[in-house]
Design an enzyme around this catalytic site. Structure first.
Site, PDB file in Angstrom:
ATOM      1  N   LYS A   1      -4.476   9.636  -9.117  1.00 30.38           N
ATOM      2  CA  LYS A   1      -4.777   8.453  -8.312  1.00 30.38           C
ATOM      3  C   LYS A   1      -6.186   7.995  -8.664  1.00 30.38           C
ATOM      4  O   LYS A   1      -7.171   8.568  -8.222  1.00 30.38           O
ATOM      5  CB  LYS A   1      -4.687   8.802  -6.829  1.00 30.38           C
ATOM      6  CG  LYS A   1      -4.790   7.586  -5.945  1.00 30.38           C
ATOM      7  CD  LYS A   1      -4.547   7.944  -4.489  1.00 30.38           C
ATOM      8  CE  LYS A   1      -4.712   6.713  -3.631  1.00 30.38           C
ATOM      9  NZ  LYS A   1      -6.065   6.109  -3.778  1.00 30.38           N
TER      10      LYS A   1
ATOM     11  N   CYS B   1     -43.983   9.043  11.934  1.00 30.95           N
ATOM     12  CA  CYS B   1     -45.400   8.814  11.682  1.00 30.95           C
ATOM     13  C   CYS B   1     -45.839   7.714  12.643  1.00 30.95           C
ATOM     14  O   CYS B   1     -45.269   6.628  12.634  1.00 30.95           O
ATOM     15  CB  CYS B   1     -45.603   8.360  10.238  1.00 30.95           C
ATOM     16  SG  CYS B   1     -47.243   7.672   9.974  1.00 30.95           S
TER      17      CYS B   1
ATOM     18  N   ASP C   1      -9.630   6.166  -8.842  1.00 31.25           N
ATOM     19  CA  ASP C   1     -10.485   5.558  -7.838  1.00 31.25           C
ATOM     20  C   ASP C   1     -11.127   4.309  -8.448  1.00 31.25           C
ATOM     21  O   ASP C   1     -12.319   4.262  -8.726  1.00 31.25           O
ATOM     22  CB  ASP C   1     -11.546   6.567  -7.395  1.00 31.25           C
ATOM     23  CG  ASP C   1     -12.202   6.152  -6.095  1.00 31.25           C
ATOM     24  OD1 ASP C   1     -11.712   5.194  -5.466  1.00 31.25           O
ATOM     25  OD2 ASP C   1     -13.200   6.778  -5.717  1.00 31.25           O
TER      26      ASP C   1
ATOM     27  N   GLU D   1       1.093  10.994 -11.061  1.00 31.87           N
ATOM     28  CA  GLU D   1       0.007  10.294 -11.764  1.00 31.87           C
ATOM     29  C   GLU D   1      -1.313  10.591 -11.064  1.00 31.87           C
ATOM     30  O   GLU D   1      -1.339  10.716  -9.843  1.00 31.87           O
ATOM     31  CB  GLU D   1       0.233   8.766 -11.713  1.00 31.87           C
ATOM     32  CG  GLU D   1       1.564   8.327 -12.278  1.00 31.87           C
ATOM     33  CD  GLU D   1       1.856   6.842 -12.024  1.00 31.87           C
ATOM     34  OE1 GLU D   1       1.028   6.148 -11.401  1.00 31.87           O
ATOM     35  OE2 GLU D   1       2.930   6.390 -12.452  1.00 31.87           O
TER      36      GLU D   1
ATOM     37  N   SER E   1       0.860  -1.181   0.000  1.00 33.38           N
ATOM     38  CA  SER E   1       0.000   0.000   0.000  1.00 33.38           C
ATOM     39  C   SER E   1       0.899   1.234   0.000  1.00 33.38           C
ATOM     40  O   SER E   1       2.092   1.145   0.263  1.00 33.38           O
ATOM     41  CB  SER E   1      -0.893  -0.014   1.226  1.00 33.38           C
ATOM     42  OG  SER E   1      -0.111  -0.273   2.363  1.00 33.38           O
ATOM     43  N   LEU E   2       0.313   2.364  -0.295  1.00 34.34           N
ATOM     44  CA  LEU E   2       1.100   3.593  -0.368  1.00 34.34           C
ATOM     45  C   LEU E   2       0.916   4.412   0.900  1.00 34.34           C
ATOM     46  O   LEU E   2      -0.132   4.377   1.537  1.00 34.34           O
ATOM     47  CB  LEU E   2       0.661   4.439  -1.570  1.00 34.34           C
ATOM     48  CG  LEU E   2       0.897   3.833  -2.951  1.00 34.34           C
ATOM     49  CD1 LEU E   2       0.445   4.814  -4.028  1.00 34.34           C
ATOM     50  CD2 LEU E   2       2.364   3.481  -3.157  1.00 34.34           C
TER      51      LEU E   2
ATOM     52  N   LYS F   1      -3.926  12.918  -1.205  1.00 33.07           N
ATOM     53  CA  LYS F   1      -5.382  12.934  -1.380  1.00 33.07           C
ATOM     54  C   LYS F   1      -5.947  14.351  -1.386  1.00 33.07           C
ATOM     55  O   LYS F   1      -5.537  15.187  -0.592  1.00 33.07           O
ATOM     56  CB  LYS F   1      -6.054  12.151  -0.233  1.00 33.07           C
ATOM     57  CG  LYS F   1      -5.533  10.730  -0.043  1.00 33.07           C
ATOM     58  CD  LYS F   1      -6.340   9.739  -0.849  1.00 33.07           C
ATOM     59  CE  LYS F   1      -5.887   8.311  -0.621  1.00 33.07           C
ATOM     60  NZ  LYS F   1      -6.419   7.711   0.597  1.00 33.07           N
TER      61      LYS F   1
ATOM     62  N   ARG G   1      -6.664  -7.134  -5.615  1.00 29.58           N
ATOM     63  CA  ARG G   1      -5.657  -6.857  -4.620  1.00 29.58           C
ATOM     64  C   ARG G   1      -5.782  -7.776  -3.401  1.00 29.58           C
ATOM     65  O   ARG G   1      -4.799  -8.303  -2.915  1.00 29.58           O
ATOM     66  CB  ARG G   1      -5.806  -5.406  -4.166  1.00 29.58           C
ATOM     67  CG  ARG G   1      -4.808  -4.991  -3.166  1.00 29.58           C
ATOM     68  CD  ARG G   1      -4.981  -3.520  -2.827  1.00 29.58           C
ATOM     69  NE  ARG G   1      -3.750  -3.004  -2.312  1.00 29.58           N
ATOM     70  CZ  ARG G   1      -3.271  -3.307  -1.124  1.00 29.58           C
ATOM     71  NH1 ARG G   1      -3.915  -4.103  -0.336  1.00 29.58           N
ATOM     72  NH2 ARG G   1      -2.121  -2.806  -0.731  1.00 29.58           N
TER      73      ARG G   1
ATOM     74  N   CYS H   1     -49.476   8.920   4.660  1.00 27.18           N
ATOM     75  CA  CYS H   1     -50.788   8.491   5.149  1.00 27.18           C
ATOM     76  C   CYS H   1     -51.586   9.617   5.790  1.00 27.18           C
ATOM     77  O   CYS H   1     -52.751   9.434   6.125  1.00 27.18           O
ATOM     78  CB  CYS H   1     -50.644   7.336   6.133  1.00 27.18           C
ATOM     79  SG  CYS H   1     -49.959   7.826   7.712  1.00 27.18           S
TER      80      CYS H   1
ATOM     81  N   CYS I   1     -50.190   3.321   7.636  1.00 28.83           N
ATOM     82  CA  CYS I   1     -49.232   4.063   6.826  1.00 28.83           C
ATOM     83  C   CYS I   1     -48.623   3.126   5.787  1.00 28.83           C
ATOM     84  O   CYS I   1     -47.876   2.211   6.132  1.00 28.83           O
ATOM     85  CB  CYS I   1     -48.140   4.659   7.703  1.00 28.83           C
ATOM     86  SG  CYS I   1     -46.999   5.681   6.769  1.00 28.83           S
TER      87      CYS I   1
ATOM     88  N   TYR J   1      -5.892   0.690 -16.591  1.00 28.20           N
ATOM     89  CA  TYR J   1      -4.745   1.580 -16.720  1.00 28.20           C
ATOM     90  C   TYR J   1      -3.562   0.959 -15.980  1.00 28.20           C
ATOM     91  O   TYR J   1      -3.662   0.670 -14.781  1.00 28.20           O
ATOM     92  CB  TYR J   1      -5.044   2.945 -16.099  1.00 28.20           C
ATOM     93  CG  TYR J   1      -6.014   3.766 -16.901  1.00 28.20           C
ATOM     94  CD1 TYR J   1      -5.560   4.617 -17.919  1.00 28.20           C
ATOM     95  CD2 TYR J   1      -7.383   3.700 -16.650  1.00 28.20           C
ATOM     96  CE1 TYR J   1      -6.455   5.377 -18.655  1.00 28.20           C
ATOM     97  CE2 TYR J   1      -8.281   4.455 -17.384  1.00 28.20           C
ATOM     98  CZ  TYR J   1      -7.813   5.294 -18.387  1.00 28.20           C
ATOM     99  OH  TYR J   1      -8.700   6.040 -19.104  1.00 28.20           O
TER     100      TYR J   1
ATOM    101  N   GLU K   1      -5.218  -0.224 -12.447  1.00 28.05           N
ATOM    102  CA  GLU K   1      -6.565  -0.064 -11.917  1.00 28.05           C
ATOM    103  C   GLU K   1      -7.588  -0.386 -12.999  1.00 28.05           C
ATOM    104  O   GLU K   1      -7.421   0.021 -14.150  1.00 28.05           O
ATOM    105  CB  GLU K   1      -6.810   1.395 -11.501  1.00 28.05           C
ATOM    106  CG  GLU K   1      -5.900   1.899 -10.410  1.00 28.05           C
ATOM    107  CD  GLU K   1      -6.391   1.537  -9.018  1.00 28.05           C
ATOM    108  OE1 GLU K   1      -7.613   1.600  -8.793  1.00 28.05           O
ATOM    109  OE2 GLU K   1      -5.551   1.195  -8.170  1.00 28.05           O
TER     110      GLU K   1
ATOM    111  N   LYS L   1       5.729   9.680  -7.419  1.00 27.77           N
ATOM    112  CA  LYS L   1       6.736   8.619  -7.336  1.00 27.77           C
ATOM    113  C   LYS L   1       8.106   9.168  -7.683  1.00 27.77           C
ATOM    114  O   LYS L   1       8.239   9.960  -8.632  1.00 27.77           O
ATOM    115  CB  LYS L   1       6.405   7.486  -8.318  1.00 27.77           C
ATOM    116  CG  LYS L   1       5.132   6.731  -7.997  1.00 27.77           C
ATOM    117  CD  LYS L   1       4.791   5.746  -9.110  1.00 27.77           C
ATOM    118  CE  LYS L   1       3.519   4.970  -8.757  1.00 27.77           C
ATOM    119  NZ  LYS L   1       3.024   4.194  -9.914  1.00 27.77           N
TER     120      LYS L   1
ATOM    121  N   CYS M   1     -47.967  13.103   7.993  1.00 32.77           N
ATOM    122  CA  CYS M   1     -47.203  12.128   7.218  1.00 32.77           C
ATOM    123  C   CYS M   1     -47.511  12.291   5.730  1.00 32.77           C
ATOM    124  O   CYS M   1     -48.677  12.255   5.335  1.00 32.77           O
ATOM    125  CB  CYS M   1     -47.551  10.717   7.670  1.00 32.77           C
ATOM    126  SG  CYS M   1     -46.811   9.438   6.634  1.00 32.77           S
TER     127      CYS M   1
HETATM  128 ZN   LIG Z   1     -47.600   7.641   7.633  1.00 30.37          ZN
END
Ligand SMILES: [Zn+2]
Length: 682
Positions: A124, A438, A126, A122, A80-81, A320, A145, A418, A444, A231, A181, A296, A415
């Protein structure tokens, strides 16, 4: 003409047009012409199977479904990075984490550090991290992964992705693993959603989750044709020495992989910062989702000298961006009624693109948020935010002239479904805020629909065929008002519903019949006791052994169940104190629902019979130590998350197991929660 020559021509042409269409978005021929070439090739291959080429586009969509996903074990772990975050100006330097990153590089390299570093920046993506294995320059296998070492083998689906080369040119090494990815391009994603909607299918909510779900399909036919791309961004097994990262990317491109064209080589940190800032501006217009930039160190020699810290390379940083926001108009507020009767406000917005996805609705959470915090008025210009998988939310209303003249939005008194007068109660989750409900549980229709759907859902009574459309019809036609009514349905009543034939009516009746024997924990879930989810239902069922024992338990007895706190105990007690609920249980019993319990677990700790899965790096416990302590307390530790997993213990950089847990609704614990649970057990 020689058949072999023609087949070669066709395969080469189709591969090229695939690439033009899917990767460059610049088709040279119409779909119709493409199909004509494709059919010609299919015909020739059918007549001369011995001449068919392995990388033929005709072979990439037709492979057979597989029975189940098997593990994909990689030779070199996928690390992981390290993460960095853009900070909020002006209090903080937004790029401080990038500066710290370079400082660390200099500190580790000491005298070997260059005057100026070369980097590659690059986007990142998602997407879904994937590894592709090539042997004898042929694509043989690929997988997700997973935990970094073992993922899931999804070769059958990867073969359907046009941007994954199936055969590499002679310039490529014979053995190679490529990492990158897999993701949906957003225009394709929207198009696919429109097509699904037109066909009466559900829209996919989020490109990343749908890509993950798509790759786990067993039948590649349902994957082929979905607009997925791969990619390439790094190598696993690479037998030849490549002097720099940008050179590696160039070679990937020469071997037929898609390398992101907006990757940028940078000299020195200032260029990196400029590139990272540009990328954030570009972000909204990209045809895919990104959540940051990856920086990198370019030189392979420097990368080697820098090495690794725990499980991340020192020479790379995932930087990020804050979640994307956008402004749009609030057109109206809808009030939705949930299965428990809670009425929550939902903003209906003028459609706006946020981080590449079109947003039409956003949550306003509750009355307090809508009126006190945001003070919303219809027509307000609002700022909304969309972070990862969560539902978009309204952050604030922009102050504009004339805004104060418009009346604030009020909560309805009755509501919307109802017409019953809404009641205000303290919210058990947050006592500062009221819960608006409600009260008319029986008449309802919104609550009835919600309760019945919940009752029949997969984790509860799991009645196949009782989906949204059927429930709507059953309630509208007055056939079902509460779950127990399901057990009185007859085939003749069902046949008259829309889209219901003889056969499906028969199947539905037997599915309902079969659900009568669902175990106690499922049935308890199905009843919809507030605050009782899957795992609490299981704990209660195991501890008490029968529905009557649970119904008769006092609050102190209930809190005796490991994992059941005061609030849950009170909610359970209150539920069974309500005569309407007891009557419904009696009706269910009278119609044959059995609520079968297992043997009571005498003083069982929270761990006995429980299955745990560990993922990610815990702050203090090693994986072995955590496992040993769980086992010592009577629990079991397994390697993969399934419906049978009770808890997933999550540390830093958790991968697909966490996703799986979320997907299946398996509760997660951090180290603190695990230790607290262990404490309680001993
Ligand atoms: Zn209701």
């Amino acid at each position: 003409m020689d058949v072999r020559v023609r087949i070669n021509e066709l395969v080469d042409a189709l591969i090229r047009h695939n690439r033009l269409y899917h990767q460059q978005n610049e088709p040279e021929i119409s779909d119709w012409e493409y199909d004509a070439l494709f059919r010609e090739l299919e015909t020739l291959e059918a007549v001369h199977p011995e001449q068919a080429r392995e990388d033929s586009p005709t072979k990439q969509v037709g492979s057979a479904p597989i029975a189940e996903l098997v593990p994909f074990v990689r030779e070199i772990p996928m690390l992981s990075l390290q993460n960095g975050y853009k900070r909020e100006p002006p209090e903080e330097d937004p790029w401080i984490d990038l500066r710290d990153f370079e400082e660390r590089l200099r500190r580790v390299l000491g005298e070997e550090a260059p005057a100026v570093f070369q980097y590659v920046v690059e986007p990142k993506l998602d997407g879904l991290a994937m590894e592709l294995v090539y042997e004898d320059r042929r694509f043989v296998r690929g997988g997700t992964r997973g935990d970094g070492v073992t993922g899931e083998d999804v070769t059958h689906n990867l073969r359907t992705i046009p941007s994954i080369p199936k055969v590499l040119p002679p310039s490529a090494p014979t053995r190679l693993t490529v990492r990158g990815e897999v993701l949906f391009d957003l225009p394709g994603f929207e198009k696919m959603n429109s097509a699904r909607e037109a066909a009466g299918e559900r829209r996919f909510e989020n490109p990343r989750n749908s890509a993950a779900g798509t790759m786990r399909q067993l039948d590649p036919k349902s994957v082929a044709g979905r607009p997925l791309h791969f990619y390439a961004h790094s190598a696993g097994v690479l037998p030849e020495r490549v002097p720099s990262h940008h050179e590696l990317l160039n070679r990937f491109a020469a071997w037929g992989f898609t390398v992101n064209p907006i990757n940028r080589r940078c000299t020195g940190l200032d260029e990196v910062i400029a590139a990272v800032a540009d990328l954030e501006r570009l972000r909204v217009d990209l045809p895919y989702e990104i959540d940051g930039a990856v920086v990198k160190v370019d030189s392979t020699a420097q990368q080697d000298a820098l090495g690794f810290v725990t499980r991340s390379p020192r020479w790379a940083l995932a930087f990020k961006y804050p979640p994307p926001t956008a402004q749009t108009r609030l057109e109206s507020v809808l009030f939705s009624v949930g299965r428990t009767g809670a009425v929550t406000p939902v903003a209906n917005l003028a459609p706006v693109r946020v981080g590449g996805v079109t947003v039409r609705n956003a949550t306003l959470h509750n009355e307090h948020q809508m009126t006190r915090v945001l003070g919303l008025r219809v027509g307000d210009l609002v700022e909304i935010r969309r972070a990862g998988d969560v539902i978009p939310e309204v952050l604030r209303a922009v102050d504009e002239p004339g805004r104060a003249d418009r009346p604030p939005i009020a909560y309805p008194e009755t509501c919307p479904q109802c017409g019953a007068h809404l009641v205000r109660e303290p919210n058990p989750d947050d006592l500062d805020k009221v819960l608006i409900r409600c009260p008319d549980k029986l008449s309802c229709s919104a609550q009835a629909r919600g309760a019945i759907r919940h009752f029949a859902s997969r984790l509860a009574m799991d009645i196949e065929g009782v989906g949204e459309k059927i429930v709507d019809q059953l309630v509208t036609h007055g056939l079902v008002r509460r779950p127990s009514d399901l057990y009185a349905l007859t085939k003749d009543q069902l046949v008259n519903l829309e889209r219901m034939g003889e056969l499906s009516a028969t199947n539905l009746v037997s599915a309902i019949e079969a659900s009568k024997a669902r175990p106690l924990d499922r049935a308890l879930m199905a009843l919809g006791v507030p605050m009782v989810g899957e795992s609490t239902a299981r704990d209660l069922a195991r501890y008490f052994g029968s529905l009557d024992a649970i119904m008769g338990a006092t609050v102190p007895e209930l809190t005796g169940v490991p994992g059941v706190g005061d609030n849950v105990a009170q909610a359970v007690r209150a539920f069974f104190d309500e005569p309407g609920n007891v009557e419904e249980i009696e009706r269910l019993r009278a119609r044959g629902v059995q609520f079968p319990g297992g043997a009571r677990v005498a003083n069982g700790t929270a761990f006995v019979g429980k299955t745990f899965v560990l993922t990610g790096t815990l702050p203090t416990l090693s994986r072995d130590a955590a496992k040993a302590r769980i086992e010592a307390a009577g629990g079991k530790v397994t390697g993969s998350v399934s419906k049978k997993t009770d808890y997933v213990v999550v540390g830093a950089d958790a991968g697909s197991k966490l996703e799986k847990a979320v997907e299946l609704g398996v509760p997660t614990l951090d180290e603190g929660a695990l230790l607290a649970l262990l404490e309680g057990a001993s």
